[in-house]
Enzyme design. Structure first.
Site, mmCIF file in Angstrom:
data_model
loop_
_atom_site.group_PDB
_atom_site.id
_atom_site.type_symbol
_atom_site.label_atom_id
_atom_site.label_comp_id
_atom_site.label_asym_id
_atom_site.label_seq_id
_atom_site.Cartn_x
_atom_site.Cartn_y
_atom_site.Cartn_z
ATOM 1 N N TRP B 322 0.845 -1.209 0.000
ATOM 2 C CA TRP B 322 0.000 0.000 0.000
ATOM 3 C C TRP B 322 0.878 1.256 0.000
ATOM 4 C CZ3 TRP B 322 -0.251 3.963 3.606
ATOM 5 C CH2 TRP B 322 -1.306 4.866 3.456
ATOM 6 N N HIS B 323 2.017 1.161 0.708
ATOM 7 C CA HIS B 323 2.868 2.356 0.809
ATOM 8 C C HIS B 323 3.473 2.776 -0.523
ATOM 9 C CE1 HIS B 323 2.555 1.691 5.133
ATOM 10 N NE2 HIS B 323 2.932 2.943 5.259
ATOM 11 N N GLY B 324 3.842 1.816 -1.333
ATOM 12 C CA GLY B 324 4.454 2.218 -2.600
ATOM 13 C C GLY B 324 4.575 1.050 -3.548
#
Lengths: 319, 473
Positions: B322-324
């Protein structure tokens, strides 16, 4: 009967509670007004007051620039350069020449600041010799110019330079006195309170990995800028005007770096043509890895050898 | 437009008085317009996407609520989730998918897919889509009612204070607040302003100052000693904390000035004694979202230990992704999953140690271990690729040159250690004394807090207009 008494009591009490709440709110608002009347001048006066104290600390420090501006900077030899200029090891120069030294070098010091510092020096003191490591005009960083803001109030030249490269910083310093001391130079000044400096040399040796494979660009050619050449010319002129000998030198590079500066000779020739001063070229003085802390900077061992070489070549000689 | 820019200052100085000037519906529409302006200022091309997505979610939620047929309801929920995940997947993961596929094809020596689309990531999309998913899921579970007021729903979706990097808001928390006309109070203004200043202080004084040091350590690990790199990863942990919690403080403070209460997003995470506690203190709105909408639906702690561990790993791996859009984030998530699983596995042993060792020794030791392992996992979070991450790890574990006297940038290091120490002392004190309560109750504290924060910003702030780290996610 009882009910009507209760009703009456409520009727009587309700307005008084309302009045109490209203008066409490009014009191709170009044207090708040007072609070802001105190807070706003306090922020402003505190900024000025603490700023004045920080100025006092800066000017009582033994940092090289504090000494330059607090009347304690006079020396026989004045040295100027970027971080490579710190390789002109002050204690060794004192030992081999017997002369006092003020090294005004600083990391990534731009030529404009270098010129301002030398001009400010000669406005205040005399010197016998000025040594300039000419690599200082290879690069100019506006950020380094603005980092000299703790000395703005002491030097009109520095103040004008900051105004020129970053009007926002100059404005910020006018709004907040504390912002003037928001600089690494101020932290260094604090560090040298009651402590002598002049020993900014690295003791470590270049990492072996950097010698076996480098991640450098193919070309590290110098961008020769007229502004930089003009700074050197002005430095030479102001020294000569004060009957002071000027030596332009260039300190050693490790060959891995040097081989990527393809136009170093053109750079040195341009300096000679513009300033009339020959540059003593020590770029290839040594390639001994034990003399370097990285590609650009000599470590203590390298510096001692380099100072001896300058002494042998008569750089420190006054005639 | 970012919070630490002069444009935002101008924007908010115009917005606040007008916000309180308008009342009722007009205020909602005005806030919505301002939020669209805020978003469009960054890239107006994505306004259509945000509007279309809002209209779709709004209507789908209303239809979902009216529908009684359970199968149909489930289909509607799946439609909403798929729509959001496709939007997120396309904009955030398309390039990543093509690159990963090409990597696999390259292993077999076959041809590669030519990526002709150069997709830009819409700012805040990860936060926006997660919020949308939680909204429809809550309606599906009949926890909340679908919002009928389009303006209120739109403001809930795109409110500028939380749009770019959270906190991820829940509809049942925020929508009722939007339906009441918040009145201006000095208490809200002062506590909100204090929180905003605190956030700016964290960002400008600490995070940005640490950022330049961290940047050099991660860019050229081969150039620096092991000690320098160790300091680099520790500084990075404080940089990201001050950057992100600073952003959250500004968002929470702005909302408070406007009369809204946002949930807390951080609760002194570096004082956590174990990893479960760490995740209940770090990015709390995301952690609780992942627990409620991923970990528990996967089965949570039910169905035995093995399944619980599997669910934890899946949650953390997806949380990482989700972060990257990079495998380094997946590894970061995976490492944290391993920490959580390992912690559960060794729980009986740690419990025994805790009983044997004095509390004064056990607690700080546990805090330090959790902190250092967190720092280690963040090497993957910060590095652009595995090559860089492994270079960093190699540099650290070679333990080459651990001498303090050989460190370059010593002044920067000393200054940053000083600033971090002040932060940690304040955090420790803050644990037992609520900052906002103190601002409200004590005029002396208020004067000191406002003055000191402003002086500190002037004296130590880095004024470089640097982005907040979590905006890129």
């Amino acid at each position: 009967m009882k009910e009507s008494v209760i009703e009456n009591t409520i009727e009587i009490k309700a307005p008084s509670i309302e009045v109490e709440i209203k008066s409490e709110v009014a009191k709170k608002e009044k207090n708040r007004l007072w609070l802001y009347l105190v807070l706003i001048p306090l922020i402003f006066l505190g900024d000025r007051g603490i700023g004045a104290f920080l100025e006092y600390l800066t000017m009582t420090s033994n940092l090289r620039y504090s000494k330059l501006y607090n009347g304690k900077g006079e020396a026989d030899i004045v040295i100027l350069g970027n971080s490579r200029g710190n390789g002109y090891y002050e204690p060794e120069i004192r030992k081999i020449t017997g002369m006092t030294t003020l090294n005004l070098s600083y990391n990534a010091l731009p030529g404009e600041i270098g010129q301002a510092l030398i001009e400010d020096y000669f406005e205040r003191y005399k010197a016998k010799l000025v040594i300039v490591d000419v690599s200082l005009v290879m690069k100019t960083e506006d950020q380094v110019i603005t980092s000299f803001r703790p000395y703005m109030s002491k030097s009109e030249k520095i103040s004008a330079l900051i105004q020129d490269v970053s009007p926002a910083t100059a404005r910020g310093c006018k709004i907040s006195r504390l912002y003037q001391y928001n600089s690494e130079l101020f932290h260094r000044a604090l560090y040298y309170l009651g402590k002598q400096e002049g020993d900014w040399i690295l003791n470590k040796q270049i990492k072996e990995e950097l010698l076996t494979h480098d991640n450098l660009a193919d070309s590290l050619d110098v961008v020769i800028k007229q502004g930089g050449l003009d700074n050197l010319k002005a430095i030479a002129e102001v020294a000569k005007k004060h009957n002071t000998k000027v030596e332009f030198v260039i300190a050693p590079y490790h060959s891995i770096w040097l081989n990527k500066i393809h136009n170093i000779k053109d750079f040195l020739a341009a300096i000679k043509n513009n300033t009339g001063v020959e540059v003593r070229d020590y770029c290839r003085f040594t390639n001994d890895k034990t003399c370097y802390s990285d590609y650009l900077h000599l470590n203590k061992k390298g510096s001692l050898l380099y100072m001896k070489k300058l002494q042998d070549d008569g750089v420190f000689a006054l005639k | 437009m970012i919070f630490n820019s002069i444009h935002f200052l101008e924007f908010i100085l115009i917005f606040i008085p007008l916000y309180y000037f308008f009342k009722g519906k007009l205020r909602l529409w005005f806030t919505l317009g301002a939020s669209y302006f805020f978003y469009g200022y960054w890239d107006y091309r994505f306004l259509a996407l945000v509007l279309a997505s809002t209209i779709f979610e709004y209507n789908l939620a209303l239809y979902l609520e009216k529908t009684e047929d359970e199968k149909k309801r489930k289909r509607l929920l799946i439609t909403s989730i798929v729509f959001n995940l496709i939007t997120l997947g396309f904009f955030k993961y398309f390039n990543f998918f093509i690159e990963s596929t090409n990597g696999i094809l390259g292993l077999f020596g076959t041809g590669t897919i030519h990526n002709t689309l150069h997709i830009i990531l819409p700012i805040g999309i990860s936060f926006y889509t997660f919020q949308a998913i939680s909204y429809t899921t809550d309606i599906y579970k009949r926890k909340i009612k679908a919002e009928t007021d389009f303006a209120a729903f739109s403001v809930y979706s795109i409110f500028f204070a939380k749009l770019t990097a959270g906190p991820i808001l829940r509809a049942h928390d925020f929508l009722p607040q939007l339906k009441t006309d918040q009145k201006f109070t000095w208490d809200n203004f002062e506590t909100g302003l204090a929180r905003v200043l605190l956030g700016f202080a964290k960002k400008i004084i600490i995070a940005d100052s640490l950022g330049s040091f961290v940047g050099t350590a991660f860019a050229f690990p081969e150039k620096y000693s092991s000690l320098y790199l160790i300091i680099g990863i520790i500084f990075y942990s404080f940089q990201i904390y001050c950057d992100f919690s600073g952003y959250s403080d500004i968002a929470i403070g702005l909302a408070r000035i406007l009369g809204y209460r946002f949930p807390q997003n951080f609760n002194f995470p570096y004082l956590a004694k174990n990893f479960s506690e760490f995740w209940s203190r770090w990015h709390m709105s995301l952690s609780s979202w992942l627990r409620e909408y991923l970990y528990i639906p996967l089965g949570g702690n039910r169905n035995g230990k093995f399944n619980a561990y599997r669910n934890l790993m899946i949650t953390m791996l997806l949380g990482g992704l989700w972060h990257g859009a990079n495998w380094t984030f997946v590894v970061w998530g995976g490492l944290n999953g391993i920490y959580l699983v390992a912690q559960r596995l060794i729980l009986p042993t740690t419990d025994r140690i805790a009983k044997l060792v004095p509390k004064q020794l056990f607690v700080p030791t546990a805090m330090i271990i959790v902190f250092l392992l967190t720092c280690f996992s963040r090497i993957f979070f910060r590095s652009n690729n595995f090559e860089g991450a492994f270079e960093m790890i190699k540099g650290i574990f070679s333990f080459n040159d651990m001498s303090f006297s050989h460190l370059p940038n010593m002044f920067v290091i000393i200054k940053n250690i000083g600033l971090i120490s002040i932060l940690m002392v304040l955090e420790y004190v803050h644990q037992s004394n609520d900052f906002e309560e103190l601002v409200l109750k004590s005029p002396t504290f208020k004067i000191i807090a406002f003055s000191v924060i402003l002086w500190m910003i002037a004296l130590f702030g880095t004024f470089s207009d640097s982005q907040f780290i979590y905006i890129q996610f």
